[in-house]
Design an enzyme around this catalytic site. Structure first.
Site, short mmCIF file in Angstrom:
data_model
loop_
_atom_site.label_atom_id
_atom_site.label_comp_id
_atom_site.label_asym_id
_atom_site.label_seq_id
_atom_site.Cartn_x
_atom_site.Cartn_y
_atom_site.Cartn_z
N ASP A 21 -10.14 -3.21 -5.12
CA ASP A 21 -9.20 -2.28 -4.48
C ASP A 21 -9.14 -0.99 -5.29
O ASP A 21 -8.95 -1.03 -6.51
CB ASP A 21 -7.82 -2.94 -4.43
CG ASP A 21 -6.75 -2.09 -3.76
OD1 ASP A 21 -7.08 -1.02 -3.21
OD2 ASP A 21 -5.56 -2.49 -3.80
N SER A 30 0.83 -1.20 0.00
CA SER A 30 0.00 0.00 0.00
C SER A 30 0.88 1.26 0.00
O SER A 30 1.67 1.46 -0.92
CB SER A 30 -0.97 -0.04 1.19
OG SER A 30 -1.97 0.93 1.07
N HIS A 53 -8.08 -4.97 -0.95
CA HIS A 53 -6.90 -4.28 -0.43
C HIS A 53 -6.53 -4.81 0.96
O HIS A 53 -7.39 -4.94 1.83
CB HIS A 53 -7.15 -2.77 -0.36
CG HIS A 53 -5.92 -1.99 -0.04
ND1 HIS A 53 -5.01 -1.62 -1.00
CD2 HIS A 53 -5.43 -1.51 1.14
CE1 HIS A 53 -4.02 -0.95 -0.44
NE2 HIS A 53 -4.25 -0.87 0.86
#
Length: 319
Positions: free
Chosen positions: A263, A109, A293
């Protein structure tokens, strides 16, 4: 497992207990959390680092970089970059028995954003003699220009990372000024003077047909130049690695990119993988059609656990 500092930045260092026949590989890891939350000692990140170290018999350096909103860009990047430069020194690698030809950076991320930025910056840094073997980017955030990509539209309210939360993370990375968040939420934060940069994030050129779905590309809606003037990091490739030119991507190391269907950041990773591959970077792109995610870190039910373990195993096999 030791909590220490490299270049005055806190890190959690994982060194295998078992003997090694030769030099070990090393993983420099940057955690996610939107540049605002998270730490190396969090259960999920500590578990991943221990698991990686054990499975690969590798030294793992997990970096506790400073966080927003107390600290804004480029502080987070500078922290992880200074740790990476420190660790890549030949005497430090030797101290921990690390093979200088087998060092990689990894992040998930926001950490994937930092890993991509570090890999790019190292190509320009003549002071660093040791080259990265690889970079692994797990559902990375890579661009600030277009926050209305098909992925943002398709997954606006999906679990863990909604569009509004990602917009907040992005804006807090640069400033606590609410005007930036409001402009990013309406996707009007980029001025017309920066229109040339949209070629790097034009999803109509870089996304495969199955991800375009029924979406139709429209020209950007430009805003005033005031925000970019106040927060130039918006257009800095250390914050948005997808804004690098083809020449700046050329020479990147062996690359692994994981994207998840559900995501908002899906398209960032897909476009980066395709752009790197187009300039000759060796890329392994894994697209998990049944994942959301954070799937490798945050699992609860049996189905999510199975997906998370499958992705973890694939990641370790690649490393």
């Amino acid at each position: 497992v030791t909590d220490t500092e490299f270049s005055n930045v806190p890190v959690r260092l994982f060194v295998p207990r078992r003997a090694s026949d030769g030099l070990r590989r090393a993983v420099i890891f940057f955690h996610g959390g939107g540049w605002c939350v998270g730490r190396a000692g969090m259960k999920s990140y500590d578990h991943l680092a221990r698991w990686t170290s054990n499975m690969l018999n590798a030294v793992v350096v997990s970096v506790d970089y400073r966080l927003a909103p107390k600290y804004h860009f480029p502080v987070q990047f500078e922290d992880v970059y200074s740790v990476t430069k420190f660790f890549l020194q030949s005497n430090v690698l030797s101290q921990y028995g690390v093979d200088p030809d087998r060092v990689c950076v990894v992040g998930d991320s926001a950490g994937g954003n930092l890993a991509a930025a570090v890999a790019q910056q190292l190509l320009q840094d003549s002071e660093v003699k040791t080259k990265l073997k690889a970079q692994a980017l797990l559902y990375p955030a890579l661009q600030t220009l277009d926050l209305n990509l098909p992925a943002y539209q398709d997954n606006e309210n999906k679990p863990l990372l909604s569009k509004s939360l990602m917009v907040r993370f992005w804006s807090e990375y640069f400033t606590s000024d609410p005007s930036l968040r409001e402009a990013m939420a309406s996707n009007t934060h980029i001025p017309v003077e920066s229109s040339h940069l949209f070629q790097f994030v034009n999803w109509s050129n870089w996304l495969p047909e199955e991800l375009k779905k029924d979406h139709v590309y429209t020209s950007p809606v430009y805003g005033s130049s005031e925000l970019v003037g106040k927060y130039p990091g918006l257009l800095d490739r250390r914050a948005a690695p997808l804004l690098a030119s083809d020449a700046q991507l050329h020479g990147l190391p062996l690359s692994y990119v994981l994207t998840c269907e559900h995501d908002v950041l899906r398209d960032d990773g897909v476009m980066y993988a395709r752009r790197m591959r187009a300039v000759g970077v060796p890329v392994t792109h894994v697209h998990a059609k049944d994942a959301f995610h954070g799937a490798m870190m945050f699992v609860s039910g049996a189905a999510e656990l199975a997906v998370g373990h499958r992705l973890l195993n694939g990641y370790i096999e690649w490393l």
